[in-house]
Write an enzyme that holds these catalytic residues in place. Structure first.
Site, PDB file in Angstrom:
ATOM      1  N   LYS A 158       0.849  -1.190   0.000  1.00 43.41           N
ATOM      2  CA  LYS A 158       0.000   0.000   0.000  1.00 43.41           C
ATOM      3  C   LYS A 158       0.887   1.243   0.000  1.00 43.41           C
ATOM      4  CE  LYS A 158      -2.881   3.118   2.540  1.00 43.41           C
ATOM      5  NZ  LYS A 158      -2.070   4.229   1.974  1.00 43.41           N
ATOM      6  N   GLU A 170       8.317   1.201  11.856  1.00 42.00           N
ATOM      7  CA  GLU A 170       9.302   2.287  11.797  1.00 42.00           C
ATOM      8  C   GLU A 170       8.527   3.582  11.958  1.00 42.00           C
ATOM      9  OE1 GLU A 170      12.515   2.277  11.841  1.00 42.00           O
ATOM     10  OE2 GLU A 170      12.600   0.103  11.857  1.00 42.00           O
ATOM     11  N   CYS A 214      12.073  11.009   9.356  1.00 43.46           N
ATOM     12  CA  CYS A 214      12.020  10.513  10.733  1.00 43.46           C
ATOM     13  C   CYS A 214      13.381  10.644  11.404  1.00 43.46           C
ATOM     14  CB  CYS A 214      11.538   9.064  10.768  1.00 43.46           C
ATOM     15  SG  CYS A 214      12.511   7.942   9.752  1.00 43.46           S
ATOM     16  N   GLU A 238       7.608  15.445  17.210  1.00 44.80           N
ATOM     17  CA  GLU A 238       8.124  15.410  15.839  1.00 44.80           C
ATOM     18  C   GLU A 238       7.329  16.387  14.977  1.00 44.80           C
ATOM     19  OE1 GLU A 238       9.634  11.934  12.914  1.00 44.80           O
ATOM     20  OE2 GLU A 238       7.539  11.767  13.510  1.00 44.80           O
TER      21      GLU A 238
END
Length: 483
Positions: free
Chosen positions: A178, A253, A287, A386
């Site tokens: 996906k 992750e 990230c 973040e």
């Protein structure tokens, strides 16, 4: 530019969704529609997973050498179309063309590396295991875990896919992929390259659509053995909860809030380069972004002045224009998210050094100016959460112990960078940092041979290296009685 498929790729053929619905794909530089792609739903997901399950019955028994042939063919196909793929990457994601070329090179290297590991599997199969008995023998088998679902993000199209898909195929798994609904075009182009290699039908199936319409039924599908997800912690938690319902394997992750530590003996020019690259590459949409700068008090002012100048000289604009160093954010939602964090930083009392709004000269597109905050409060959202944008937060430290403590004071633990001329300090600090990857006096270079992943809330499992393939394997020991 070549035509990119817009349909689903299921069981070796391109097809529309059962619903007939489509999704728009937007160019983040111009805010104009690039294309429309098929919007799949649960019916399409079921078709894809069932196709992968049928293909697994045969693919699992292929040799590692046979799989390596396909993996090398994929690497060759990507290499042959590298210029087209790089331009497509920049169109859909917005990153400068120079960065897109790096991404495509990473894809080639990853498939080539896992071709080598696939070949090595044949010699490793049924390897003897030493046991303390003369009455029995034991051997080890590594077997594919089954049909796997791969859910990949929008910040590194094709790259994150390669990191998951190459080891999964090498291990003997079949795959339902996906892509992000924001950046599906590079993945669809990659799927076309893979289809041209003659990979058997059903071994790779690609289903485009939203997380709710495609991701959720994919994770919940009973024929799926494992899910590998890269994205936000909020969605990662949902994936983990859904997978727990029928005890699926999960690799995650997730986020990061990484630190770069600059000590008083560091070379200022090197530090400047590493700080800039660590936060403004891909417009900070990484990230691994080292979005927290910890700098020794004695050189804080000098480095901050250089950073301010470098930010204000950074060329922000069209990813295809010569000299562009930073492109737009990927979509309006991300643009508004980053600006809201900047407002929160100002409200929290952080000192805005430069930037803080739309990039100058960019009248349209999702461009945010490179932004620096100094003396950011430790409890501020911009220090702890973040942001996923070009926002650098700075604090100074008085000692090595304080620097390490500040770096580790985070719920994340993905990466860190250490800048120092002292080799003993570099080794000591690297060992003390709670991070899965530490760079010392180096940019964020990543090799297929080394692992990728972090500690704390950043990851469950590892990608790349032999660890990346092991996550798609089951271990079987066979114990025989010696007559």
């Amino acid at each position: 530019m070549k035509t990119v498929p817009s349909q689903l790729y299921i069981d070796g053929s391109w097809q529309d969704a059962a619903s007939g619905q489509t999704l728009p794909v937007i160019n983040p530089c111009t805010e104009e529609q690039l294309a429309q792609v098929t919007a799949a739903g649960a019916v399409d997901v079921d078709l894809a997973v069932c196709a992968a399950a049928r293909a697994f019955k045969t693919w699992r028994h292929t040799s590692g050498s046979q799989r390596a042939v396909y993996l090398r063919a994929i690497a060759h196909g990507v290499e042959q179309q590298k210029d087209f793929l790089a331009r497509l990457q920049s169109q859909n994601n917005g990153k400068p063309l120079t960065e897109s070329h790096i991404d495509v090179g990473d894809v080639v290297a990853t498939f080539a590396y896992y071709a080598q590991l696939a070949e090595q599997l044949d010699a490793q199969q049924n390897a003897p295991v030493a046991i303390p008995s003369d009455d029995f023998s034991a051997s080890l088998r590594r077997e594919p875990c089954g049909v796997v679902g791969l859910i990949v993000p929008w910040n590194f199209p094709m790259v994150t896919t390669a990191w998951k898909l190459a080891p999964a195929l090498a291990a003997g798994c079949t795959v339902v992929l996906k892509p992000s609904e924001v950046t599906p075009l590079p993945e669809l182009a990659l799927a076309a390259i893979i289809a041209a290699t003659g990979l058997p039908a059903g071994v790779l199936d690609v289903v485009t659509g939203t997380g709710q319409a495609v991701g959720a039924p994919l994770v919940a599908h009973p024929l799926l053995s494992k899910i590998s997800f890269t994205g936000s912690n909020a969605v990662g938690s949902m994936v983990m909860k859904m997978a727990a319902a029928d005890i699926k394997g999960v690799s995650l992750e997730l986020g990061g809030k990484s630190a770069i530590l600059v000590f008083d003996d560091a070379d200022v020019e090197l530090a400047l380069s590493l700080v800039m690259g660590g936060i403004f590459f891909n417009a900070g949409q990484m990230c691994s972004a080292t979005s927290r700068l910890l700098v020794a008090e004695s050189m804080a002012n000098a480095l901050l002045a250089r950073l301010k100048q470098a930010c204000e000289e950074l060329v922000v604009g069209d990813p295809f224009a010569a000299g562009t160093q930073m492109g737009p954010l990927v979509n309006r939602a991300q643009y508004e998210r980053v600006l809201s964090y900047i407002e929160r930083g100002i409200a929290d009392g952080a000192q805005l050094v430069t930037g803080g709004g739309r990039a100058e000269g960019c009248q349209r597109g999702f461009f945010v100016a490179p932004t620096i905050f100094n003396q950011v409060p430790l409890d501020s959202a911009i220090w702890r959460e973040e942001i996923f944008g070009p926002v650098l937060c700075v604090r100074s430290f008085a000692s090595e112990q304080e620097a390490v403590a500040l770096a580790n004071d985070s719920e994340f633990g993905l990466v860190a960078t250490v800048v120092t001329a002292n080799a003993e300090r570099a080794a000591r600090v690297s060992a003390a940092l709670e991070a899965g990857v530490v760079w010392v006096n180096a940019p964020q270079v990543i090799f297929p041979q080394t692992s990728w992943g972090g500690m704390k809330k950043s990851s469950i499992g590892r990608e790349l290296g032999p660890w990346g393939m092991a996550t798609f394997q089951e271990i079987k020991h066979v114990v025989n009685a010696l007559v």
